[in-house]
Design a protein around this motif. Structure first.
Motif, short mmCIF file in Angstrom:
data_model
loop_
_atom_site.label_atom_id
_atom_site.label_comp_id
_atom_site.label_asym_id
_atom_site.label_seq_id
_atom_site.Cartn_x
_atom_site.Cartn_y
_atom_site.Cartn_z
N MET A 163 50.53 -34.72 -18.62
CA MET A 163 49.37 -34.00 -19.12
C MET A 163 49.11 -34.27 -20.61
N LEU A 164 49.98 -34.99 -21.26
CA LEU A 164 49.89 -35.19 -22.70
C LEU A 164 48.99 -36.37 -23.06
N SER A 165 48.52 -36.36 -24.31
CA SER A 165 47.76 -37.50 -24.83
C SER A 165 48.72 -38.64 -25.16
N GLY A 166 48.15 -39.81 -25.44
CA GLY A 166 48.97 -40.97 -25.78
C GLY A 166 49.85 -40.73 -26.99
N GLY A 167 49.28 -40.11 -28.03
CA GLY A 167 50.05 -39.82 -29.23
C GLY A 167 51.16 -38.81 -28.97
N GLU A 168 50.88 -37.81 -28.13
CA GLU A 168 51.88 -36.79 -27.80
C GLU A 168 53.02 -37.39 -26.99
N LYS A 169 52.71 -38.31 -26.08
CA LYS A 169 53.76 -38.97 -25.30
C LYS A 169 54.69 -39.76 -26.21
N ARG A 170 54.13 -40.37 -27.22
CA ARG A 170 54.97 -41.11 -28.16
C ARG A 170 55.87 -40.18 -28.96
N ARG A 171 55.37 -39.00 -29.28
CA ARG A 171 56.19 -38.00 -29.96
C ARG A 171 57.37 -37.56 -29.08
N VAL A 172 57.11 -37.43 -27.78
CA VAL A 172 58.19 -37.07 -26.85
C VAL A 172 59.23 -38.18 -26.80
N ALA A 173 58.78 -39.44 -26.75
CA ALA A 173 59.71 -40.57 -26.70
C ALA A 173 60.57 -40.62 -27.97
N ILE A 174 59.94 -40.36 -29.10
CA ILE A 174 60.69 -40.33 -30.36
C ILE A 174 61.70 -39.19 -30.34
N ALA A 175 61.26 -38.01 -29.88
CA ALA A 175 62.14 -36.84 -29.84
C ALA A 175 63.34 -37.09 -28.93
N ARG A 176 63.09 -37.70 -27.77
CA ARG A 176 64.19 -38.01 -26.84
C ARG A 176 65.20 -38.95 -27.51
N ALA A 177 64.70 -39.96 -28.24
CA ALA A 177 65.60 -40.88 -28.94
C ALA A 177 66.37 -40.15 -30.03
N LEU A 178 65.71 -39.25 -30.77
CA LEU A 178 66.39 -38.50 -31.83
C LEU A 178 67.44 -37.56 -31.26
N MET A 179 67.21 -37.08 -30.03
CA MET A 179 68.16 -36.18 -29.37
C MET A 179 69.49 -36.89 -29.12
N GLN A 180 69.48 -38.20 -29.08
CA GLN A 180 70.72 -38.96 -28.92
C GLN A 180 71.60 -38.89 -30.16
N LYS A 181 71.03 -38.43 -31.28
CA LYS A 181 71.70 -38.45 -32.58
C LYS A 181 72.09 -39.89 -32.96
N PRO A 182 71.08 -40.77 -32.96
CA PRO A 182 71.35 -42.19 -33.18
C PRO A 182 71.56 -42.53 -34.65
N THR A 183 72.14 -43.69 -34.87
CA THR A 183 72.19 -44.27 -36.22
C THR A 183 71.15 -45.38 -36.34
N ILE A 184 70.73 -45.93 -35.17
CA ILE A 184 69.72 -46.99 -35.13
C ILE A 184 68.61 -46.57 -34.18
N LEU A 185 67.36 -46.74 -34.59
CA LEU A 185 66.21 -46.46 -33.74
C LEU A 185 65.43 -47.75 -33.54
N LEU A 186 65.33 -48.21 -32.29
CA LEU A 186 64.56 -49.39 -31.94
C LEU A 186 63.28 -48.95 -31.24
N ALA A 187 62.14 -49.39 -31.72
CA ALA A 187 60.86 -48.97 -31.14
C ALA A 187 59.98 -50.19 -30.93
N ASP A 188 59.57 -50.39 -29.68
CA ASP A 188 58.80 -51.57 -29.30
C ASP A 188 57.32 -51.22 -29.15
N GLU A 189 56.51 -51.63 -30.11
CA GLU A 189 55.06 -51.42 -30.08
C GLU A 189 54.70 -49.95 -29.84
N ILE A 190 55.35 -49.06 -30.57
CA ILE A 190 55.18 -47.63 -30.32
C ILE A 190 53.79 -47.12 -30.70
#
Length: 276
Positions: A163-190
């Motif tokens: 139900m989300l917009s394209g920008g909101e979906k990208r925010r969810v994807a970023i949030a999911r990656a941050l939830m991993q507590k990463p040291t490296i963030l790889l983003a492909d054409e985000i």
């Protein structure tokens, strides 16, 4: 007109704890005949924002897959925090959760909520039973809600992702990656297919998260202007070769790698992407 300055290319052989990603003469192929990437040399400082720019099919996405262990090189050496990225490498498998990867498709589960999508990022920290049943501890739910606020999705945690917009979906994807507590963030054409305002909002979000969490962010782009605006350094990939590595210092574009491109060609590439 910005000017190109030349600086000496640092030696790959000098080992430094500041370098979180290092590649030396890395080549890889999908069919054992043609190289998707050839003789790539990269050295990325810990805690920086690094961009990879090039046309479709140039090898940008392949470069990210090499970094997260989804592919192994045909030749050359890759070290991610001094560990070889390979799914068969036990040491790398233990540290895989420290690499947050956002593919072009985003990889979200469309029919579950924003909160549940983000909680997926905590699965590596759960025991087998919790992971199988997706029984998330309260402290993980609290952390997920904190990250939801961080990415600007407060009030939408119970909304289904489709139900989300394209920008909101990208925010969810970023949030999911941050939830991993990463040291490296790889983003492909985000930020591909987003309007300029939304793309800037997403890039601001990544930049803020990168600083707050001391992430090393490595992002694939088509847009040279956007890459130069946010990244400490920009690698230009063309037909599987890294032809240039540039950055911005004040009003000057600095060339960190001597390539075959002239100043005029670099500026033409920059100007063309600005008009897109």
């Amino acid at each position: 007109m910005k000017q190109i300055q030349m600086t000496q290319n640092p030696s790959f052989s000098l080992i430094s704890t500041n370098k979180i990603i290092q590649m030396s003469d890395v080549s890889t192929s999908y069919d054992s005949k043609n190289f998707a990437l050839e003789k790539i040399n990269l050295s990325i400082d810990r805690g920086t924002n690094y961009a990879i720019v090039g046309q479709s099919g140039s090898g940008k996405s392949t470069l990210l897959k090499l970094m997260n262990g989804m592919m192994v090189p045909s030749s050359g050496v890759i070290k991610i925090d001094y560990t070889t990225p390979d799914m068969n490498n036990k040491k790398f498998k233990k540290m895989m959760h420290t690499i947050g990867y956002i593919p072009q498709s985003l990889g979200l589960v469309k029919n579950i909520t924003v909160l549940d999508n983000i909680l997926i990022g905590s699965l590596p920290r759960l025991n087998k039973i919790q992971s199988f049943l997706k029984k998330f501890p309260e402290h993980e739910i609290i952390e997920a809600k904190r990250i939801i606020s961080l990415v600007g999705l407060t009030g939408k945690e119970n909304r289904k992702t489709y139900m989300l917009s394209g920008g909101e979906k990208r925010r969810v994807a970023i949030a999911r990656a941050l939830m991993q507590k990463p040291t490296i963030l790889l983003a492909d054409e985000i930020v591909s297919e987003l309007d300029h305002v939304t793309a800037k909002e997403i890039m601001d979000l990544v930049a803020d998260a990168q600083k707050q969490m001391n992430l090393t962010a490595i992002m694939v782009h088509h847009d040279m202007q956007l890459a130069l605006e946010y990244a400490n350094r920009v690698a230009v990939i063309k037909e599987g070769h890294k032809i240039l590595e540039i950055g911005v210092e004040g009003d000057t574009i600095v060339d960190f790698q001597t390539g075959d491109m002239t100043t005029e060609e670099i500026m033409e590439m920059y100007d063309d992407d600005t008009k897109k």
